[in-house]
Scaffold this motif. Structure first.
Motif, PDB file in Angstrom:
ATOM      1  N   GLU A  23       0.828  -1.203   0.000  1.00 38.84           N
ATOM      2  CA  GLU A  23       0.000   0.000   0.000  1.00 38.84           C
ATOM      3  C   GLU A  23       0.865   1.257   0.000  1.00 38.84           C
ATOM      4  O   GLU A  23       0.482   2.278  -0.553  1.00 38.84           O
ATOM      5  CB  GLU A  23      -0.918  -0.007   1.223  1.00 38.84           C
ATOM      6  N   ILE A  24       2.015   1.157   0.646  1.00 41.20           N
ATOM      7  CA  ILE A  24       2.972   2.259   0.686  1.00 41.20           C
ATOM      8  C   ILE A  24       4.361   1.682   0.431  1.00 41.20           C
ATOM      9  O   ILE A  24       4.707   0.619   0.960  1.00 41.20           O
ATOM     10  CB  ILE A  24       2.951   2.976   2.052  1.00 41.20           C
ATOM     11  N   ILE A  25       5.157   2.386  -0.379  1.00 36.81           N
ATOM     12  CA  ILE A  25       6.525   1.951  -0.655  1.00 36.81           C
ATOM     13  C   ILE A  25       7.462   3.099  -0.297  1.00 36.81           C
ATOM     14  O   ILE A  25       7.257   4.242  -0.726  1.00 36.81           O
ATOM     15  CB  ILE A  25       6.708   1.565  -2.134  1.00 36.81           C
ATOM     16  N   LEU A  26       8.474   2.784   0.491  1.00 43.09           N
ATOM     17  CA  LEU A  26       9.480   3.764   0.873  1.00 43.09           C
ATOM     18  C   LEU A  26      10.799   3.411   0.202  1.00 43.09           C
ATOM     19  O   LEU A  26      11.156   2.237   0.089  1.00 43.09           O
ATOM     20  CB  LEU A  26       9.684   3.768   2.394  1.00 43.09           C
ATOM     21  N   THR A  27      11.520   4.409  -0.252  1.00 44.45           N
ATOM     22  CA  THR A  27      12.833   4.161  -0.838  1.00 44.45           C
ATOM     23  C   THR A  27      13.773   5.276  -0.423  1.00 44.45           C
ATOM     24  O   THR A  27      13.346   6.392  -0.097  1.00 44.45           O
ATOM     25  CB  THR A  27      12.741   4.040  -2.378  1.00 44.45           C
ATOM     26  N   GLY A  28      15.066   4.963  -0.432  1.00 43.63           N
ATOM     27  CA  GLY A  28      16.050   5.950  -0.020  1.00 43.63           C
ATOM     28  C   GLY A  28      17.381   5.285   0.274  1.00 43.63           C
ATOM     29  O   GLY A  28      17.503   4.056   0.217  1.00 43.63           O
ATOM     30  N   VAL A  29      18.372   6.076   0.605  1.00 44.43           N
ATOM     31  CA  VAL A  29      19.704   5.545   0.876  1.00 44.43           C
ATOM     32  C   VAL A  29      19.728   4.851   2.234  1.00 44.43           C
ATOM     33  O   VAL A  29      18.798   4.972   3.036  1.00 44.43           O
ATOM     34  CB  VAL A  29      20.751   6.681   0.843  1.00 44.43           C
ATOM     35  N   SER A  30      20.816   4.124   2.481  1.00 37.88           N
ATOM     36  CA  SER A  30      20.988   3.418   3.746  1.00 37.88           C
ATOM     37  C   SER A  30      20.997   4.394   4.915  1.00 37.88           C
ATOM     38  O   SER A  30      21.631   5.445   4.862  1.00 37.88           O
ATOM     39  CB  SER A  30      22.306   2.638   3.714  1.00 37.88           C
ATOM     40  N   ARG A  31      20.276   4.053   5.964  1.00 36.42           N
ATOM     41  CA  ARG A  31      20.157   4.821   7.205  1.00 36.42           C
ATOM     42  C   ARG A  31      19.326   6.077   7.064  1.00 36.42           C
ATOM     43  O   ARG A  31      19.442   7.003   7.878  1.00 36.42           O
ATOM     44  CB  ARG A  31      21.537   5.181   7.779  1.00 36.42           C
ATOM     45  N   ASP A  82       2.363   2.138  -8.868  1.00 33.78           N
ATOM     46  CA  ASP A  82       1.772   3.471  -8.880  1.00 33.78           C
ATOM     47  C   ASP A  82       2.708   4.437  -8.144  1.00 33.78           C
ATOM     48  O   ASP A  82       2.925   4.301  -6.930  1.00 33.78           O
ATOM     49  CB  ASP A  82       0.408   3.415  -8.188  1.00 33.78           C
ATOM     50  N   PRO A  83       3.288   5.417  -8.832  1.00 32.83           N
ATOM     51  CA  PRO A  83       4.238   6.327  -8.175  1.00 32.83           C
ATOM     52  C   PRO A  83       3.614   7.161  -7.063  1.00 32.83           C
ATOM     53  O   PRO A  83       4.333   7.680  -6.197  1.00 32.83           O
ATOM     54  CB  PRO A  83       4.735   7.213  -9.326  1.00 32.83           C
ATOM     55  N   ASN A  84       2.295   7.284  -7.066  1.00 34.39           N
ATOM     56  CA  ASN A  84       1.630   8.032  -6.007  1.00 34.39           C
ATOM     57  C   ASN A  84       1.722   7.337  -4.658  1.00 34.39           C
ATOM     58  O   ASN A  84       1.391   7.935  -3.628  1.00 34.39           O
ATOM     59  CB  ASN A  84       0.158   8.265  -6.359  1.00 34.39           C
ATOM     60  N   ARG A  85       2.139   6.075  -4.673  1.00 38.06           N
ATOM     61  CA  ARG A  85       2.281   5.322  -3.426  1.00 38.06           C
ATOM     62  C   ARG A  85       3.738   5.151  -3.024  1.00 38.06           C
ATOM     63  O   ARG A  85       4.034   4.471  -2.045  1.00 38.06           O
ATOM     64  CB  ARG A  85       1.612   3.952  -3.561  1.00 38.06           C
ATOM     65  N   VAL A  86       4.638   5.740  -3.791  1.00 36.67           N
ATOM     66  CA  VAL A  86       6.068   5.601  -3.513  1.00 36.67           C
ATOM     67  C   VAL A  86       6.608   6.919  -2.951  1.00 36.67           C
ATOM     68  O   VAL A  86       6.385   7.988  -3.529  1.00 36.67           O
ATOM     69  CB  VAL A  86       6.850   5.215  -4.781  1.00 36.67           C
ATOM     70  N   PHE A  87       7.334   6.818  -1.846  1.00 35.52           N
ATOM     71  CA  PHE A  87       7.873   8.008  -1.181  1.00 35.52           C
ATOM     72  C   PHE A  87       9.386   7.871  -1.034  1.00 35.52           C
ATOM     73  O   PHE A  87       9.883   6.896  -0.474  1.00 35.52           O
ATOM     74  CB  PHE A  87       7.217   8.201   0.189  1.00 35.52           C
ATOM     75  N   GLY A  88      10.090   8.864  -1.584  1.00 37.73           N
ATOM     76  CA  GLY A  88      11.539   8.893  -1.470  1.00 37.73           C
ATOM     77  C   GLY A  88      11.948   9.668  -0.233  1.00 37.73           C
ATOM     78  O   GLY A  88      11.567  10.826  -0.068  1.00 37.73           O
ATOM     79  N   PHE A 148       8.425  10.000  -7.848  1.00 42.41           N
ATOM     80  CA  PHE A 148       8.056   9.720  -6.463  1.00 42.41           C
ATOM     81  C   PHE A 148       7.936  11.005  -5.648  1.00 42.41           C
ATOM     82  O   PHE A 148       8.578  12.014  -5.959  1.00 42.41           O
ATOM     83  CB  PHE A 148       9.099   8.802  -5.805  1.00 42.41           C
ATOM     84  N   THR A 149       7.159  10.945  -4.599  1.00 40.89           N
ATOM     85  CA  THR A 149       7.033  12.076  -3.686  1.00 40.89           C
ATOM     86  C   THR A 149       8.232  12.087  -2.751  1.00 40.89           C
ATOM     87  O   THR A 149       8.519  11.081  -2.094  1.00 40.89           O
ATOM     88  CB  THR A 149       5.741  11.969  -2.868  1.00 40.89           C
ATOM     89  N   VAL A 150       8.916  13.211  -2.673  1.00 39.71           N
ATOM     90  CA  VAL A 150      10.098  13.318  -1.825  1.00 39.71           C
ATOM     91  C   VAL A 150       9.691  13.842  -0.452  1.00 39.71           C
ATOM     92  O   VAL A 150       9.025  14.874  -0.333  1.00 39.71           O
ATOM     93  CB  VAL A 150      11.147  14.261  -2.452  1.00 39.71           C
ATOM     94  N   ILE A 151      10.092  13.103   0.579  1.00 39.25           N
ATOM     95  CA  ILE A 151       9.812  13.492   1.954  1.00 39.25           C
ATOM     96  C   ILE A 151      11.144  13.770   2.649  1.00 39.25           C
ATOM     97  O   ILE A 151      12.009  12.897   2.719  1.00 39.25           O
ATOM     98  CB  ILE A 151       9.069  12.363   2.717  1.00 39.25           C
ATOM     99  N   ASN A 152      11.309  14.986   3.145  1.00 38.03           N
ATOM    100  CA  ASN A 152      12.538  15.336   3.862  1.00 38.03           C
ATOM    101  C   ASN A 152      12.416  14.851   5.303  1.00 38.03           C
ATOM    102  O   ASN A 152      11.564  15.327   6.062  1.00 38.03           O
ATOM    103  CB  ASN A 152      12.763  16.845   3.826  1.00 38.03           C
ATOM    104  N   SER A 170      -1.039  11.914   4.987  1.00 43.66           N
ATOM    105  CA  SER A 170      -1.764  13.078   4.484  1.00 43.66           C
ATOM    106  C   SER A 170      -1.796  13.052   2.962  1.00 43.66           C
ATOM    107  O   SER A 170      -2.838  13.301   2.337  1.00 43.66           O
ATOM    108  CB  SER A 170      -1.107  14.367   4.983  1.00 43.66           C
ATOM    109  N   TYR A 171      -0.655  12.731   2.352  1.00 41.63           N
ATOM    110  CA  TYR A 171      -0.608  12.604   0.890  1.00 41.63           C
ATOM    111  C   TYR A 171      -1.548  11.493   0.430  1.00 41.63           C
ATOM    112  O   TYR A 171      -2.293  11.653  -0.549  1.00 41.63           O
ATOM    113  CB  TYR A 171       0.811  12.277   0.436  1.00 41.63           C
ATOM    114  N   MET A 172      -1.514  10.369   1.143  1.00 40.17           N
ATOM    115  CA  MET A 172      -2.331   9.220   0.741  1.00 40.17           C
ATOM    116  C   MET A 172      -3.818   9.541   0.799  1.00 40.17           C
ATOM    117  O   MET A 172      -4.589   9.174  -0.089  1.00 40.17           O
ATOM    118  CB  MET A 172      -2.019   8.025   1.647  1.00 40.17           C
ATOM    119  N   SER A 173      -4.231  10.255   1.843  1.00 36.11           N
ATOM    120  CA  SER A 173      -5.647  10.578   2.000  1.00 36.11           C
ATOM    121  C   SER A 173      -6.139  11.518   0.917  1.00 36.11           C
ATOM    122  O   SER A 173      -7.311  11.500   0.534  1.00 36.11           O
ATOM    123  CB  SER A 173      -5.904  11.180   3.381  1.00 36.11           C
TER     124      SER A 173
END
Length: 292
Positions: free
Chosen positions: A147-155, A191-197, A246-250, A265-268
């Motif tokens: 339902e949600i996919i997270l991606t990013g560098v190690s740590r 679906d890129p709308n479910r992926v968060f970088g 993908f949506t970038v989350i700091n 919030s993005y998902m809703s």
């Protein structure tokens, strides 16, 4: 001479079959290395299905253990078992009959009712199991089920954030971005709308990594905490986020709770709700598409 394999046990139910399977497994565990194959056959709701199961068990010389709550189907599977000499164990028949007589109240005859009433608990368990089995890039071929996919560098905090979201009933997968290794193709097919970088500042990332390698015996990992290398790694991660849309989350200097709320919030805003959770983005024959 090889030992003959034990006959299978078919756990049959009008619901998911989880309750019956749990009971069967609780008994089998008392017999170490029993190697008895167990197959769950759920969502049985017709006499034709019951007949097919009886024939299958007869061909395999297997045993049927069932938790059918529908009285007609319960009677049918017990009856056909006797007719075709298939051993059938009714895991709830006697108790249900006793309660029918004692309480003098018509049962609801609703398969899976216990699970529905306790859906939040079971959703949480299912989500945690899914999330742990899709941590750190595992099973990329099943990313489409997340339902949600997270991606990013190690740590960057992918795993703790994944588990936090899973505790609230979300099936989360996370995919690490590793220098020199291409991300899985599946990451760009969902679906890129479910992926968060997850984007994190170099200084904080290096601090996290230094804490991690402090207990490692191999300290020859200069590039893992080298500022120039880390900045390049973050830059390439941003390219991946941009490529996938993908949506970038700091996540720099932010608690998990804040990041999770931002994602939800993005998902809703992007998807229609179905109860407390969001409908799956992929709709098979058993999952009709929800109206927005």
């Amino acid at each position: 001479m090889s030992k003959k394999s034990p006959a299978p046990i078919y756990v049959v139910s009008g619901g998911t079959g989880i309750a019956g399977n749990n009971l069967v497994q609780a008994i089998l565990i008392q017999y170490p290395e029993n190697k008895v194959p167990v197959e769950i056959i759920g969502r049985v709701n017709s006499e034709d299905e019951v007949f097919d199961i009886i024939m299958r068990a007869k061909a395999d010389k297997g045993l049927i253990a069932h938790t059918m709550v529908n009285p007609e189907l319960r009677h049918k599977i017990n009856e056909l078992g006797k007719e075709f000499s298939v051993q059938v164990i009714d895991l709830m028949g006697e108790l249900a009959g006793y309660l029918d007589e004692t309480l003098n109240v018509e049962p609801m005859v609703h398969p899976g009712l216990y699970r529905e009433i306790n859906h939040q608990y079971f959703d949480r368990i299912d989500s945690i199991e899914f999330t742990l089995s899709h941590d750190d890039g595992m099973s990329p071929e099943r990313l489409r089920n997340a339902e949600i996919i997270l991606t990013g560098v190690s740590r960057a905090g992918k795993t703790p954030l994944s588990v936090y979201l899973a505790m609230y009933g979300w099936k989360v997968a996370n995919v690490p971005l590793v220098p020199g290794i291409q991300p899985p193709d599946e990451l760009f097919q969902v679906d890129p709308n479910r992926v968060f970088g997850l984007h994190i500042g170099a200084t904080q990332l290096i601090a996290h990594r230094q804490k991690r390698i402090a207990s490692w015996e191999n300290h020859r990992l200069e590039s893992y905490v080298d500022q120039r290398a880390v900045r390049e790694e973050i830059r390439k991660a941003m390219f991946v986020f941009d490529r996938g849309g993908f949506t970038v989350i700091n996540v720099s200097n932010k608690p998990i709770e804040s990041t999770a709320n931002e994602i939800l919030s993005y998902m809703s805003k992007r998807f229609s709700y179905r109860g407390r959770k969001l409908a799956s983005p992929y709709h098979g024959p058993e999952e009709p598409k929800q109206n927005s």
